[in-house]
Design a protein around this motif. Structure first.
Motif, PDB file in Angstrom:
ATOM      1  N   ALA A 292      38.557  34.421  17.678  1.00  0.00           N
ATOM      2  CA  ALA A 292      37.598  34.962  18.428  1.00  0.00           C
ATOM      3  C   ALA A 292      38.196  36.382  19.076  1.00  0.00           C
ATOM      4  N   ALA A 293      39.511  36.392  19.427  1.00  0.00           N
ATOM      5  CA  ALA A 293      40.065  37.407  20.129  1.00  0.00           C
ATOM      6  C   ALA A 293      40.232  38.527  19.244  1.00  0.00           C
ATOM      7  N   ILE A 294      41.159  38.036  18.415  1.00  0.00           N
ATOM      8  CA  ILE A 294      41.764  39.331  17.591  1.00  0.00           C
ATOM      9  C   ILE A 294      40.962  39.768  16.288  1.00  0.00           C
ATOM     10  N   ILE A 295      40.389  38.834  15.559  1.00  0.00           N
ATOM     11  CA  ILE A 295      39.755  39.202  14.336  1.00  0.00           C
ATOM     12  C   ILE A 295      38.348  39.474  14.687  1.00  0.00           C
ATOM     13  N   ASN A 296      37.542  38.569  14.872  1.00  0.00           N
ATOM     14  CA  ASN A 296      35.912  38.633  15.053  1.00  0.00           C
ATOM     15  C   ASN A 296      35.556  39.859  16.051  1.00  0.00           C
ATOM     16  N   SER A 297      36.235  39.598  17.387  1.00  0.00           N
ATOM     17  CA  SER A 297      35.884  40.540  18.392  1.00  0.00           C
ATOM     18  C   SER A 297      36.051  41.974  17.871  1.00  0.00           C
ATOM     19  N   ARG A 298      37.208  42.389  17.295  1.00  0.00           N
ATOM     20  CA  ARG A 298      37.718  43.251  16.863  1.00  0.00           C
ATOM     21  C   ARG A 298      36.946  44.136  15.560  1.00  0.00           C
ATOM     22  N   LEU A 299      36.600  42.950  14.778  1.00  0.00           N
ATOM     23  CA  LEU A 299      35.672  43.253  13.922  1.00  0.00           C
ATOM     24  C   LEU A 299      34.200  44.056  14.286  1.00  0.00           C
ATOM     25  N   SER A 300      33.714  43.204  15.488  1.00  0.00           N
ATOM     26  CA  SER A 300      32.595  43.375  16.111  1.00  0.00           C
ATOM     27  C   SER A 300      32.603  44.820  16.802  1.00  0.00           C
ATOM     28  N   ALA A 301      33.626  45.216  17.384  1.00  0.00           N
ATOM     29  CA  ALA A 301      34.071  46.635  17.752  1.00  0.00           C
ATOM     30  C   ALA A 301      33.998  47.614  16.658  1.00  0.00           C
ATOM     31  N   GLY A 302      34.676  47.111  15.878  1.00  0.00           N
ATOM     32  CA  GLY A 302      34.890  48.216  14.368  1.00  0.00           C
ATOM     33  C   GLY A 302      33.529  48.181  13.737  1.00  0.00           C
ATOM     34  N   MET A 303      32.335  47.548  14.078  1.00  0.00           N
ATOM     35  CA  MET A 303      31.005  47.631  13.513  1.00  0.00           C
ATOM     36  C   MET A 303      30.218  48.318  14.423  1.00  0.00           C
ATOM     37  N   GLY A 304      30.505  49.001  15.775  1.00  0.00           N
ATOM     38  CA  GLY A 304      29.660  49.537  16.646  1.00  0.00           C
ATOM     39  C   GLY A 304      29.465  48.673  17.755  1.00  0.00           C
ATOM     40  N   ASN A 305      30.213  47.576  18.025  1.00  0.00           N
ATOM     41  CA  ASN A 305      30.067  46.672  18.896  1.00  0.00           C
ATOM     42  C   ASN A 305      28.531  45.666  18.611  1.00  0.00           C
TER      43      ASN A 305
ATOM     44  N   PHE B 273      30.619  37.399  20.939  1.00  0.00           N
ATOM     45  CA  PHE B 273      30.211  38.119  22.252  1.00  0.00           C
ATOM     46  C   PHE B 273      31.056  37.981  23.415  1.00  0.00           C
ATOM     47  N   LEU B 274      31.371  36.863  23.518  1.00  0.00           N
ATOM     48  CA  LEU B 274      31.894  36.368  25.075  1.00  0.00           C
ATOM     49  C   LEU B 274      33.290  36.642  25.197  1.00  0.00           C
ATOM     50  N   ALA B 275      34.015  36.649  24.197  1.00  0.00           N
ATOM     51  CA  ALA B 275      35.633  37.068  24.376  1.00  0.00           C
ATOM     52  C   ALA B 275      35.868  38.318  24.872  1.00  0.00           C
ATOM     53  N   PRO B 276      35.144  39.492  24.566  1.00  0.00           N
ATOM     54  CA  PRO B 276      35.235  40.565  25.353  1.00  0.00           C
ATOM     55  C   PRO B 276      34.755  40.669  26.604  1.00  0.00           C
ATOM     56  N   GLN B 277      33.776  39.838  26.937  1.00  0.00           N
ATOM     57  CA  GLN B 277      32.981  39.874  27.987  1.00  0.00           C
ATOM     58  C   GLN B 277      33.937  39.116  29.316  1.00  0.00           C
ATOM     59  N   LEU B 278      34.174  37.865  28.553  1.00  0.00           N
ATOM     60  CA  LEU B 278      34.959  36.646  29.739  1.00  0.00           C
ATOM     61  C   LEU B 278      36.520  36.832  29.712  1.00  0.00           C
ATOM     62  N   GLY B 279      36.986  37.345  28.511  1.00  0.00           N
ATOM     63  CA  GLY B 279      38.310  37.114  28.105  1.00  0.00           C
ATOM     64  C   GLY B 279      38.443  36.056  27.110  1.00  0.00           C
ATOM     65  N   VAL B 280      39.503  36.115  26.222  1.00  0.00           N
ATOM     66  CA  VAL B 280      39.727  35.106  25.163  1.00  0.00           C
ATOM     67  C   VAL B 280      39.729  33.578  26.015  1.00  0.00           C
TER      68      VAL B 280
END
Length: 159
Positions: free
Chosen positions: A25-38, A95-102
């Protein structure tokens, strides 16, 4: 191996699964989302595509396809929604990890899981055996909810 050793291995596996969920959730997928334009939906699609390909490779080498063929049509409809639930969980974590914290996201997931399994166990839902829910489980859940509140908001209260 005796039962205690197996139980310890299972506990260790569950703990590693929790570590994996947090890292995912924290490192991989949320960073992937950010790298894909959020775009968490795109990150979820990529995650499930890669996971699906890996599972396909393992399934072709490990599964008893004759048994699958004989039993696939016999499954009730509700057994097919696991993939939808899984996609929703992965999307929510992305979606939630960057919003609420992991930590807060995972803590809320755990509370939600515990409430759901208490209901499932207590009522024997989804073809699970009924397991009694004792008063100390409610006390434990209350303590965890208080812990969640302290965990999430204590930084604002105790500065």
């Amino acid at each position: 191996m005796d039962k205690l050793e197996m139980k310890l291995i299972y506990i260790f596996m569950a703990l590693l699964g929790g570590v994996g969920l947090s890292i995912q959730a924290a490192i991989i997928n949320s960073r992937l989302s950010a790298g894909m334009g959020n775009q968490p939906i795109v990150a979820t699609l990529i995650c499930f595509t890669i996971g699906g390909l890996c599972l396909l490779i393992f399934a072709f080498s490990q599964a008893d396809w004759h048994s699958v063929h004989n039993n696939i049509a016999l499954q009730p409809w509700w057994r097919w929604i696991g993939g939808i639930l899984g996609a929703g969980i992965v999307f929510s974590s992305i979606f939630l990890a960057p919003q609420l914290g992991v930590a807060n996201t995972m803590f809320l997931f755990i509370i939600g899981q515990l409430v759901a399994v208490m209901v499932i166990d207590g009522l024997g839902l989804i073809q699970m055996p009924v397991r009694s829910i004792y008063w100390w489980k409610f006390v434990s859940m209350t303590i965890m909810c208080v812990g969640l509140i302290l965990f999430m908001f204590s930084g604002r209260w105790f500065k």
